[in-house]
Design a protein around this motif. Sequence first.
Motif, PDB file in Angstrom:
ATOM      1  N   LEU A  23      67.845  23.282  42.162  1.00  0.00           N
ATOM      2  CA  LEU A  23      67.209  24.305  43.161  1.00  0.00           C
ATOM      3  C   LEU A  23      68.268  25.346  43.512  1.00  0.00           C
ATOM      4  O   LEU A  23      68.282  26.522  43.323  1.00  0.00           O
ATOM      5  CB  LEU A  23      66.602  23.865  44.226  1.00  0.00           C
ATOM      6  N   GLU A  24      69.506  24.817  44.083  1.00  0.00           N
ATOM      7  CA  GLU A  24      70.778  25.834  44.209  1.00  0.00           C
ATOM      8  C   GLU A  24      71.328  26.572  42.942  1.00  0.00           C
ATOM      9  O   GLU A  24      71.681  27.495  42.959  1.00  0.00           O
ATOM     10  CB  GLU A  24      71.787  24.931  44.927  1.00  0.00           C
ATOM     11  N   PHE A  25      71.423  25.691  41.945  1.00  0.00           N
ATOM     12  CA  PHE A  25      71.835  25.962  40.664  1.00  0.00           C
ATOM     13  C   PHE A  25      70.814  27.247  40.123  1.00  0.00           C
ATOM     14  O   PHE A  25      71.240  28.138  39.602  1.00  0.00           O
ATOM     15  CB  PHE A  25      72.071  24.950  39.522  1.00  0.00           C
ATOM     16  N   LEU A  26      69.565  27.257  40.188  1.00  0.00           N
ATOM     17  CA  LEU A  26      68.776  28.119  39.888  1.00  0.00           C
ATOM     18  C   LEU A  26      68.754  29.339  40.729  1.00  0.00           C
ATOM     19  O   LEU A  26      68.569  30.585  39.999  1.00  0.00           O
ATOM     20  CB  LEU A  26      67.085  27.602  39.923  1.00  0.00           C
ATOM     21  N   GLY A  27      69.213  29.167  41.746  1.00  0.00           N
ATOM     22  CA  GLY A  27      69.455  30.509  42.611  1.00  0.00           C
ATOM     23  C   GLY A  27      68.412  30.967  43.542  1.00  0.00           C
ATOM     24  O   GLY A  27      67.164  30.663  43.277  1.00  0.00           O
ATOM     25  N   ASP A  28      68.924  31.905  44.146  1.00  0.00           N
ATOM     26  CA  ASP A  28      67.923  32.351  45.425  1.00  0.00           C
ATOM     27  C   ASP A  28      66.793  33.312  44.620  1.00  0.00           C
ATOM     28  O   ASP A  28      65.575  33.552  45.427  1.00  0.00           O
ATOM     29  CB  ASP A  28      68.640  33.513  46.458  1.00  0.00           C
ATOM     30  N   GLY A  29      67.036  33.914  43.696  1.00  0.00           N
ATOM     31  CA  GLY A  29      65.941  34.837  42.758  1.00  0.00           C
ATOM     32  C   GLY A  29      64.589  33.939  42.399  1.00  0.00           C
ATOM     33  O   GLY A  29      63.639  34.587  42.466  1.00  0.00           O
ATOM     34  N   MET A  30      64.815  32.521  42.425  1.00  0.00           N
ATOM     35  CA  MET A  30      63.513  31.947  42.387  1.00  0.00           C
ATOM     36  C   MET A  30      62.489  32.172  43.457  1.00  0.00           C
ATOM     37  O   MET A  30      61.216  31.791  43.086  1.00  0.00           O
ATOM     38  CB  MET A  30      63.800  30.483  42.184  1.00  0.00           C
ATOM     39  N   SER A  31      62.951  32.438  44.410  1.00  0.00           N
ATOM     40  CA  SER A  31      61.799  32.768  45.575  1.00  0.00           C
ATOM     41  C   SER A  31      61.209  34.117  45.348  1.00  0.00           C
ATOM     42  O   SER A  31      60.369  34.247  45.967  1.00  0.00           O
ATOM     43  CB  SER A  31      62.355  32.667  46.921  1.00  0.00           C
ATOM     44  N   ASP A  32      61.680  35.010  44.517  1.00  0.00           N
ATOM     45  CA  ASP A  32      60.967  36.304  44.333  1.00  0.00           C
ATOM     46  C   ASP A  32      60.448  36.455  42.877  1.00  0.00           C
ATOM     47  O   ASP A  32      60.467  37.600  42.338  1.00  0.00           O
ATOM     48  CB  ASP A  32      62.231  37.220  44.599  1.00  0.00           C
ATOM     49  N   ASP A  48      65.151  40.396  34.240  1.00  0.00           N
ATOM     50  CA  ASP A  48      65.438  40.646  35.748  1.00  0.00           C
ATOM     51  C   ASP A  48      64.182  39.869  36.188  1.00  0.00           C
ATOM     52  O   ASP A  48      63.299  40.158  36.431  1.00  0.00           O
ATOM     53  CB  ASP A  48      65.151  42.128  35.989  1.00  0.00           C
ATOM     54  N   LEU A  49      64.955  38.671  37.067  1.00  0.00           N
ATOM     55  CA  LEU A  49      63.967  37.606  37.623  1.00  0.00           C
ATOM     56  C   LEU A  49      63.762  37.970  39.293  1.00  0.00           C
ATOM     57  O   LEU A  49      63.302  37.381  39.729  1.00  0.00           O
ATOM     58  CB  LEU A  49      64.343  36.262  37.633  1.00  0.00           C
ATOM     59  N   GLY A  50      64.521  39.044  39.599  1.00  0.00           N
ATOM     60  CA  GLY A  50      64.237  39.448  41.227  1.00  0.00           C
ATOM     61  C   GLY A  50      63.417  40.194  41.507  1.00  0.00           C
ATOM     62  O   GLY A  50      62.451  40.562  40.653  1.00  0.00           O
ATOM     63  N   VAL A 101      59.198  28.144  33.696  1.00  0.00           N
ATOM     64  CA  VAL A 101      59.951  27.649  32.742  1.00  0.00           C
ATOM     65  C   VAL A 101      60.760  28.835  31.901  1.00  0.00           C
ATOM     66  O   VAL A 101      61.740  28.616  31.543  1.00  0.00           O
ATOM     67  CB  VAL A 101      58.918  26.967  31.582  1.00  0.00           C
ATOM     68  N   ASN A 102      60.120  29.902  31.972  1.00  0.00           N
ATOM     69  CA  ASN A 102      60.832  30.928  31.383  1.00  0.00           C
ATOM     70  C   ASN A 102      62.139  31.271  32.231  1.00  0.00           C
ATOM     71  O   ASN A 102      63.185  31.848  31.868  1.00  0.00           O
ATOM     72  CB  ASN A 102      59.956  32.194  31.381  1.00  0.00           C
ATOM     73  N   ALA A 103      62.060  31.168  33.502  1.00  0.00           N
ATOM     74  CA  ALA A 103      63.088  31.731  34.429  1.00  0.00           C
ATOM     75  C   ALA A 103      64.264  30.688  34.073  1.00  0.00           C
ATOM     76  O   ALA A 103      65.380  31.050  34.115  1.00  0.00           O
ATOM     77  CB  ALA A 103      62.646  31.974  35.718  1.00  0.00           C
ATOM     78  N   MET A 104      63.647  29.237  34.211  1.00  0.00           N
ATOM     79  CA  MET A 104      64.749  28.311  33.961  1.00  0.00           C
ATOM     80  C   MET A 104      65.385  28.285  32.662  1.00  0.00           C
ATOM     81  O   MET A 104      66.630  28.157  32.620  1.00  0.00           O
ATOM     82  CB  MET A 104      64.024  26.954  34.294  1.00  0.00           C
ATOM     83  N   PHE A 105      64.657  28.830  31.675  1.00  0.00           N
ATOM     84  CA  PHE A 105      65.177  28.909  30.311  1.00  0.00           C
ATOM     85  C   PHE A 105      66.400  30.166  30.411  1.00  0.00           C
ATOM     86  O   PHE A 105      67.440  29.799  29.850  1.00  0.00           O
ATOM     87  CB  PHE A 105      64.275  29.538  29.236  1.00  0.00           C
ATOM     88  N   HIS A 106      66.161  31.222  31.010  1.00  0.00           N
ATOM     89  CA  HIS A 106      67.168  32.394  31.141  1.00  0.00           C
ATOM     90  C   HIS A 106      68.295  31.762  31.801  1.00  0.00           C
ATOM     91  O   HIS A 106      69.432  32.384  31.747  1.00  0.00           O
ATOM     92  CB  HIS A 106      66.237  33.499  32.099  1.00  0.00           C
ATOM     93  N   ARG A 107      68.010  30.985  32.963  1.00  0.00           N
ATOM     94  CA  ARG A 107      69.275  30.454  33.740  1.00  0.00           C
ATOM     95  C   ARG A 107      70.101  29.641  33.074  1.00  0.00           C
ATOM     96  O   ARG A 107      71.229  29.603  32.965  1.00  0.00           O
ATOM     97  CB  ARG A 107      68.639  29.935  35.121  1.00  0.00           C
ATOM     98  N   PHE A 108      69.366  28.634  32.108  1.00  0.00           N
ATOM     99  CA  PHE A 108      70.242  27.591  31.520  1.00  0.00           C
ATOM    100  C   PHE A 108      70.801  28.130  30.368  1.00  0.00           C
ATOM    101  O   PHE A 108      71.934  27.305  29.985  1.00  0.00           O
ATOM    102  CB  PHE A 108      69.054  26.415  31.259  1.00  0.00           C
ATOM    103  N   LYS A 109      70.282  29.056  29.910  1.00  0.00           N
ATOM    104  CA  LYS A 109      70.963  29.558  28.562  1.00  0.00           C
ATOM    105  C   LYS A 109      72.400  29.994  28.684  1.00  0.00           C
ATOM    106  O   LYS A 109      73.198  30.329  27.818  1.00  0.00           O
ATOM    107  CB  LYS A 109      70.300  30.621  28.072  1.00  0.00           C
ATOM    108  N   GLU A 110      72.736  30.135  29.987  1.00  0.00           N
ATOM    109  CA  GLU A 110      74.002  30.887  30.682  1.00  0.00           C
ATOM    110  C   GLU A 110      74.962  29.402  30.484  1.00  0.00           C
ATOM    111  O   GLU A 110      75.982  29.865  30.667  1.00  0.00           O
ATOM    112  CB  GLU A 110      74.091  31.522  31.820  1.00  0.00           C
TER     113      GLU A 110
END
Length: 134
Positions: A23-32, A48-50, A101-110
């Motif tokens: 959850l920390e790795f995925l970042g604060d943007g996951m709440s928005d 832009d996931l924010g 799943v889409n947001a995690m894809f964008h985060r993990f591809k980094e």
Amino acid sequence: MLFAVKVFKFYTGFTEEQFSCLLEFLGDGMSDLTYWGSSSASNSNNEDLGGSKPGPSRKLTTEDELLLVLTRLRAGMLEQDLAVRFELLQSHVSRIITTWVNAMFHRFKEVDIWPMREQALANLPEKVREFCPT
């Protein structure tokens, strides 16, 4: 307590500590996140996931949404089953899963997971090296 820890790991594949790290790795943007299918979500590429989530307030916390998604991925639970367990509509469960799943894809591809060629060659097992030296 031990039973709860085993159940959590069974449904998510993670310990509670690993879950928190994810959850920390995925970042604060996951709440928005803007849920997939909402009027302001982009068609196919959500770089832009924010931003603030349109529509009514969230029914689940960020942690519970991640728990829902990991349970779906790990245990293969049906969306209708998750909807009953989390007291949501099945369509909302579907939107949460697709969005996360889409947001995690964008985060993990980094994350750079592939070693350099030199590192891979230096760590080849002997049997592999015999048949494929390069």
